[in-house]
Design a protein around this motif. Structure first.
Motif, PDB file in Angstrom:
ATOM      1  N   ALA A 387      52.913  99.948 123.811  1.00 26.85           N
ATOM      2  CA  ALA A 387      53.777  99.226 124.753  1.00 26.85           C
ATOM      3  C   ALA A 387      54.426  98.005 124.130  1.00 26.85           C
ATOM      4  O   ALA A 387      55.423  97.496 124.666  1.00 26.85           O
ATOM      5  CB  ALA A 387      52.961  98.810 125.982  1.00 26.85           C
ATOM      6  N   ASN A 388      53.881  97.506 123.014  1.00 29.77           N
ATOM      7  CA  ASN A 388      54.335  96.238 122.451  1.00 29.77           C
ATOM      8  C   ASN A 388      54.996  96.357 121.086  1.00 29.77           C
ATOM      9  O   ASN A 388      55.664  95.422 120.632  1.00 29.77           O
ATOM     10  CB  ASN A 388      53.147  95.266 122.316  1.00 29.77           C
ATOM     11  CG  ASN A 388      52.441  95.029 123.626  1.00 29.77           C
ATOM     12  OD1 ASN A 388      53.071  94.995 124.681  1.00 29.77           O
ATOM     13  ND2 ASN A 388      51.128  94.874 123.580  1.00 29.77           N
ATOM     14  N   VAL A 389      54.817  97.485 120.418  1.00 28.11           N
ATOM     15  CA  VAL A 389      55.173  97.578 119.011  1.00 28.11           C
ATOM     16  C   VAL A 389      56.657  97.300 118.766  1.00 28.11           C
ATOM     17  O   VAL A 389      57.024  96.736 117.721  1.00 28.11           O
ATOM     18  CB  VAL A 389      54.778  98.966 118.449  1.00 28.11           C
ATOM     19  CG1 VAL A 389      55.604 100.075 119.097  1.00 28.11           C
ATOM     20  CG2 VAL A 389      54.878  98.994 116.943  1.00 28.11           C
ATOM     21  N   ASN A 390      57.517  97.633 119.733  1.00 26.03           N
ATOM     22  CA  ASN A 390      58.955  97.400 119.567  1.00 26.03           C
ATOM     23  C   ASN A 390      59.451  96.170 120.320  1.00 26.03           C
ATOM     24  O   ASN A 390      60.661  95.983 120.473  1.00 26.03           O
ATOM     25  CB  ASN A 390      59.746  98.623 120.039  1.00 26.03           C
ATOM     26  CG  ASN A 390      59.693  99.758 119.029  1.00 26.03           C
ATOM     27  OD1 ASN A 390      59.662  99.528 117.828  1.00 26.03           O
ATOM     28  ND2 ASN A 390      59.671 100.988 119.522  1.00 26.03           N
ATOM     29  N   ARG A 391      58.541  95.330 120.759  1.00 23.34           N
ATOM     30  CA  ARG A 391      58.932  94.149 121.542  1.00 23.34           C
ATOM     31  C   ARG A 391      58.639  92.856 120.776  1.00 23.34           C
ATOM     32  O   ARG A 391      58.367  91.820 121.370  1.00 23.34           O
ATOM     33  CB  ARG A 391      58.238  94.168 122.897  1.00 23.34           C
ATOM     34  CG  ARG A 391      58.566  95.421 123.702  1.00 23.34           C
ATOM     35  CD  ARG A 391      57.770  95.511 124.982  1.00 23.34           C
ATOM     36  NE  ARG A 391      58.397  94.810 126.084  1.00 23.34           N
ATOM     37  CZ  ARG A 391      57.853  94.676 127.287  1.00 23.34           C
ATOM     38  NH1 ARG A 391      56.644  95.177 127.520  1.00 23.34           N
ATOM     39  NH2 ARG A 391      58.482  94.037 128.246  1.00 23.34           N
ATOM     40  N   ILE A 392      58.698  92.936 119.467  1.00 22.73           N
ATOM     41  CA  ILE A 392      58.526  91.774 118.607  1.00 22.73           C
ATOM     42  C   ILE A 392      59.455  91.950 117.414  1.00 22.73           C
ATOM     43  O   ILE A 392      59.633  93.070 116.911  1.00 22.73           O
ATOM     44  CB  ILE A 392      57.055  91.604 118.164  1.00 22.73           C
ATOM     45  CG1 ILE A 392      56.879  90.311 117.362  1.00 22.73           C
ATOM     46  CG2 ILE A 392      56.545  92.818 117.402  1.00 22.73           C
ATOM     47  CD1 ILE A 392      55.405  89.951 117.117  1.00 22.73           C
ATOM     48  N   THR A 393      60.074  90.863 116.971  1.00 21.02           N
ATOM     49  CA  THR A 393      61.068  90.953 115.899  1.00 21.02           C
ATOM     50  C   THR A 393      61.215  89.594 115.229  1.00 21.02           C
ATOM     51  O   THR A 393      60.793  88.566 115.776  1.00 21.02           O
ATOM     52  CB  THR A 393      62.424  91.447 116.467  1.00 21.02           C
ATOM     53  OG1 THR A 393      63.337  91.698 115.403  1.00 21.02           O
ATOM     54  CG2 THR A 393      63.028  90.434 117.413  1.00 21.02           C
ATOM     55  N   VAL A 394      61.821  89.583 114.040  1.00 20.89           N
ATOM     56  CA  VAL A 394      62.014  88.359 113.253  1.00 20.89           C
ATOM     57  C   VAL A 394      63.495  88.242 112.924  1.00 20.89           C
ATOM     58  O   VAL A 394      64.124  89.216 112.506  1.00 20.89           O
ATOM     59  CB  VAL A 394      61.196  88.393 111.946  1.00 20.89           C
ATOM     60  CG1 VAL A 394      61.364  87.091 111.172  1.00 20.89           C
ATOM     61  CG2 VAL A 394      59.722  88.656 112.237  1.00 20.89           C
ATOM     62  N   ASP A 395      64.066  87.033 113.101  1.00 16.46           N
ATOM     63  CA  ASP A 395      65.490  86.879 112.816  1.00 16.46           C
ATOM     64  C   ASP A 395      65.704  86.389 111.387  1.00 16.46           C
ATOM     65  O   ASP A 395      64.761  86.281 110.593  1.00 16.46           O
ATOM     66  CB  ASP A 395      66.165  85.973 113.856  1.00 16.46           C
ATOM     67  CG  ASP A 395      65.876  84.479 113.670  1.00 16.46           C
ATOM     68  OD1 ASP A 395      65.147  84.097 112.730  1.00 16.46           O
ATOM     69  OD2 ASP A 395      66.402  83.686 114.470  1.00 16.46           O
ATOM     70  N   SER A 396      66.943  86.080 111.045  1.00 13.77           N
ATOM     71  CA  SER A 396      67.288  85.743 109.664  1.00 13.77           C
ATOM     72  C   SER A 396      66.784  84.378 109.238  1.00 13.77           C
ATOM     73  O   SER A 396      66.875  84.019 108.065  1.00 13.77           O
ATOM     74  CB  SER A 396      68.811  85.812 109.472  1.00 13.77           C
ATOM     75  OG  SER A 396      69.466  84.902 110.333  1.00 13.77           O
TER      76      SER A 396
END
Length: 913
Positions: A387-396
């Motif tokens: 449920a969470n694996v695609n709801r976290i990210t890092v920007d430039s």
């Protein structure tokens, strides 16, 4: 061939339906919502068109003013026979001739005749007049020859005029799908896919000198290009086509900056049916600006892939801005053990959340990983869950964005110096998104799986100003649910891995033009075993990024304090910025007393940054007082009371606004701050909860209107607010704000306004406004069913500054103002809704430095608060007006300060410390 002269017809038949060939992948064809851009074309007065006919004679025509699409042709007639084989025009009047015996010959047209030819190569150029090949060879504006071989290989052939040698490079291997190519500038190549939309064009641009694709696989809007049996160009994206049926010659022009067809098409005439090979001098037209320079990338992007067996696989994708299928694998690095959630960041950083609450950071140096740092413990749990694996990210910039299970979107910023984290809540309604991906500096894409088979929404958050530069923009196309993973190297370039075959595909979005410049580019397969894929997030960046410029906010003299009544204890509170730039709070010592205790919240710092403008204050839903003010560096701060004279740490809510923030309590008891940017646009920031922080600033949606000056007042009206303001053109307008949207302006007419307009709202939804005019008199008017119908002079007083207005408990509008003699005066209607006003009253307390603040306290009391030039305060206790015709005077009655009625009122003075 005769010269053709027919009426110009500019239609839009080019803009037909575009579609993608790959079933199930996102439909992201371009649309008409594009940004304008100045494109300067430079053409010779006419384009020379060479036509080798079916009887092998050469016919030459001139198309005049090609950049305009004008229907003006001049025929030069028959220039001789013997032109069998394949004939192609190049630059500077060069004409390449491939007679079919393997030779490549080059002639040159000097405007009146042909020079003798040069033999450039022999025993290589066979078969280019055959039906399968005749349209798969072309010449660009630099005489480079591009051709597609029978196996689908695209080549470029570069001739060295000094050494007389050829260099041949392979540029791509998947061009067998194209049945026609033509050059249209320096390295600009168009290719037609006959299987899409009745023939769809794709645009490419190759940089010969640097051996890189500048533009790759851009699908152009529209279809129907199969009607043309020949297509050629004089450069600068001007295109000629000859139809298969009637031999109609048609001119088009594509604008690669706005992704539009500016002229539709122009029919230039028939009579071209017997022309076997038509082509134009390829450098007759040029553009003064590069064709596709919205992003810049490093030569390749590093893609990190943690596999299902916890190994790290590294691949490089060359020229990521182009969509070219050019990848090479580096293999398995770092061994095994890459369980949990793995995310790439900037500069080769790789964040690893092993699942034990830690956040570790490694760095890839191009050949190996450095040892890791532990950046946090006991916080990062569950990010490898489905449920969470695609709801976290890092920007430039290595900021980490994540969506919690309750739908809250957070940004996590790491301070490399203090080794500490700052966590901010950005939104509280992101539970609808099942996937987010950062694609630049604060750029976030979010997927709503319930719309159109998965639709993307684009956001952009500016960390410095804490603004949403772009909010909730729904992008064209759907079908994004086919991707189980999506990641980005920056600059709105997006990679997706399909759930079924593990196909890696690339897309690129242009946020300025609001189109997909790479609709879909298939890269490699074999990604099914990759559990977490991500790319170095600062590999690519936009050349013209959207930025927020910090405005200049000049220091201002001390102006009107804000007064308000604490409904919990009936004690008055005041907030203002003093002459030293210190934000101050004043609180009545006891109910009914005239004594006030003052508290300095904050002032200047070492850099000379101080508070300025109007302070604002309101009570939170839990009864805590909140103060807000802007600083001279355009950063706004809020201070929230923890109890008595104790306060929580100040919250820097930034904004980069030119106005002071105005705080009000609105729907659901949530506080909202309003402010104005340098362009005169209204922005707002609302609490995440009744006791929470303010969310980032958002620009109010709604109907466009006049620029708003910094002189505005917010009147809360339950679940909405009325914004009363002076435009930058000095007109008073009112607009309702509700649910993030500004409704149309209700404008007043007939008055040049000055200062800050004030007003009150009535139960019927109408507003009464009061403002100072440019003549320093006060004027008022109330809305009716017919809107604002005319100003009324509130006569007998010339004033400074801006009035303070209340609607008292008896339904009477009262006004307090500072006269031009620095006395403070008060008046009111003789009855609710009356156009007759009482004689101005004063206590003859001179030396007012600020405008007064008029506050309704109870049914039998109101207060006037102001500061004088000696730094002392005045708190005047008075009785609210009731209907009393005997107290009235005509609005036109003149007065001097000595003629004004002196009020018998309870007045307290004291020093502000």
């Amino acid at each position: 061939m005769k010269s053709v002269s027919r009426a110009i017809r500019r239609l839009s038949e080019v803009a037909l339906i575009g579609a993608l060939a790959v079933v199930g992948l996102p439909l992201v064809a371009g649309n008409a919502n594009v940004a304008s851009a100045a494109v300067s074309l430079q053409c010779t007065p006419s384009v020379t068109i060479f036509g080798a006919s079916t009887d092998n004679t050469m016919w030459i025509n001139e198309h005049n003013e090609p950049e305009t699409g004008a229907n003006s042709m001049t025929g030069r007639g028959n220039q001789g026979g013997g032109w069998s084989g394949r004939v192609l025009a190049g630059r500077d009047g060069h004409v390449f001739w491939l007679p079919g015996n393997g030779e490549l010959r080059r002639w040159q047209w000097n405007g009146s005749t042909f020079h003798s030819y040069e033999l450039l190569q022999e025993k290589r150029w066979y078969g280019w007049d055959e039906p399968a090949n005749v349209n798969r060879i072309t010449v660009d504006a630099n005489n480079n020859i591009y051709n597609v071989l029978s196996n689908g290989t695209l080549e470029v052939n570069i001739y060295n005029e000094t050494s007389k040698n050829w260099t041949v490079r392979t540029l791509a291997t998947d061009w067998g799908k194209y049945d026609l190519i033509f050059g249209s500038g320096n390295g600009v190549i168009y290719a037609r896919d006959p299987a899409i939309g009745g023939g769809t064009l794709f645009r490419y641009q190759y940089d010969v000198a640097n051996q890189r694709w500048l533009g790759y696989n851009r699908q152009l809007s529209g279809g129907g290009w199969n009607i043309h049996r020949q297509v050629f160009s004089p450069g600068a994206d001007i295109i000629y086509g000859i139809t298969s049926d009637t031999g109609q010659l048609t001119a088009y022009r594509y604008d690669p900056h706005t992704h539009t067809w500016p002229n539709g098409y122009t029919a230039l005439g028939t009579g071209w049916a017997t022309i076997r090979n038509a082509s134009a001098t390829t450098n007759n037209c040029g553009s003064t600006t590069p064709a596709d320079t919205i992003v810049q990338c490093k030569p390749s992007v590093t893609i990190f892939g943690a596999s299902t067996d916890d190994k790290m696989w590294i691949n490089e994708h060359n020229e990521p801005e182009t969509g070219i299928n050019d990848m090479w694998g580096r293999g398995n690095f770092g061994g095994g053990g890459w369980s949990g959630r793995v995310l790439a960041g900037r500069d080769g950083h790789v964040f690893w959340l092993p699942g034990n609450g830690e956040l570790r950071r490694w760095q890839w140096n191009g050949t190996d990983f450095h040892s890791y740092e532990v950046l946090a413990t006991n916080r990062w749990y569950g990010w490898s869950d489905a449920a969470n694996v695609n709801r976290i990210t890092v920007d430039s910039n290595n900021n980490i964005y994540n969506v919690l299970s309750n739908g809250t979107l957070e940004v996590n910023q790491y301070n490399e110096t203090s080794k500490s984290w700052t966590v901010r809540t950005l939104a509280n309604d992101w539970g609808k998104y099942d996937l987010i991906v950062a694609a630049g500096n604060g750029v976030l894409y979010a997927r709503d799986p319930a719309i159109g088979g998965g639709t993307l929404f684009r956001y952009q958050y500016d960390v410095v100003s804490q603004r949403w530069v772009t909010f909730n923009r729904q992008l064209a196309g759907g079908g994004w649910n086919v991707h189980r993973q999506v990641f980005s190297p920056g600059a709105d370039i997006i990679y997706g891995i399909t759930s079924d075959t593990g196909q890696l595909a690339e897309y690129r979005y242009d946020p300025q033009a609001n189109v997909w410049t790479i609709g879909y580019a298939a890269l490699s397969t074999g990604w099914s075993g990759i559990r977490n894929a991500s790319a170095t997030t600062n590999t690519c960046s936009p050349l013209n990024p959207t930025t927020v410029t910090r405005p200049t906010v000049p220091a201002s003299a001390i102006i009107r304090p804000q007064g308000l009544l604490n409904p919990a204890n009936n004690i008055l509170e005041f907030a203002f910025v003093d002459e030293l730039g210190v934000l101050k709070r004043g609180v009545q010592r006891n109910q009914g007393t005239e004594l006030i205790d003052f508290q300095g919240m904050a002032g200047g710092d070492a850099g000379g940054v101080t508070f300025t403008g109007r302070a604002s204050a309101t009570f939170r839903a839990d009864g805590k007082l909140v103060l807000a003010a802007n600083r001279t560096n355009a950063d706004a701060f809020t201070y929230t009371q923890s109890g008595g004279f104790n306060w929580n740490a100040p919250a820097d809510i930034r904004g980069s606004m030119v106005s002071s923030p105005q705080l009000v309590k609105g729907a659901g008891g949530l506080l909202t701050a309003f402010s104005i940017d340098a362009a005169g646009k209204l922005w707002y920031a609302t609490q995440v909860s009744t006791t929470g922080d303010l969310l980032p600033w958002r620009q109010a949606d709604g109907v466009a209107g006049s620029a708003i000056s910094v002189d505005f007042t917010v009147i809360p009206t339950g679940d909405s607010a009325e914004i009363v303001y002076r435009t930058t053109g000095n007109v008073v307008e009112v607009r309702k704000f509700q649910n993030g949207t500004l409704q149309a302006a209700r404008a007043t007419t007939g008055l040049v306004a000055a200062g800050v307009p004030s007003g009150v709202a009535f139960a019927d939804g109408n507003v009464q406004v009061v403002t100072r005019g440019a003549d320093n008199n006060l004027y008022t008017q109330k809305e009716s069913a017919n809107g604002f119908t005319g100003w009324q002079l509130v006569g007998g007083l010339t004033v400074k500054g801006s009035p303070s207005v209340i609607l008292n408990p008896h339904g009477i509008v009262e006004i307090a103002a500072r006269g031009d003699d620095d006395y403070v005066y008060r008046t009111g209607q003789i009855a609710p809704g009356s156009n007759v006003w009482r004689i101005w009253e004063t206590n003859l307390d001179s030396g007012a430095q600020t405008d007064p603040s008029l506050v309704s306290v109870s049914g039998t009391e109101c207060r006037i608060f102001f500061l004088n030039q000696s730094g002392s305060y005045f708190l005047v206790q008075q009785t609210p007006y009731t209907s009393d015709p005997g107290a009235a005077m005509s609005a036109s009655t003149a007065r001097t300060s000595k003629q004004a009625r002196k009020v018998d009122a309870k007045v307290s003075t004291g020093s502000v410390k």
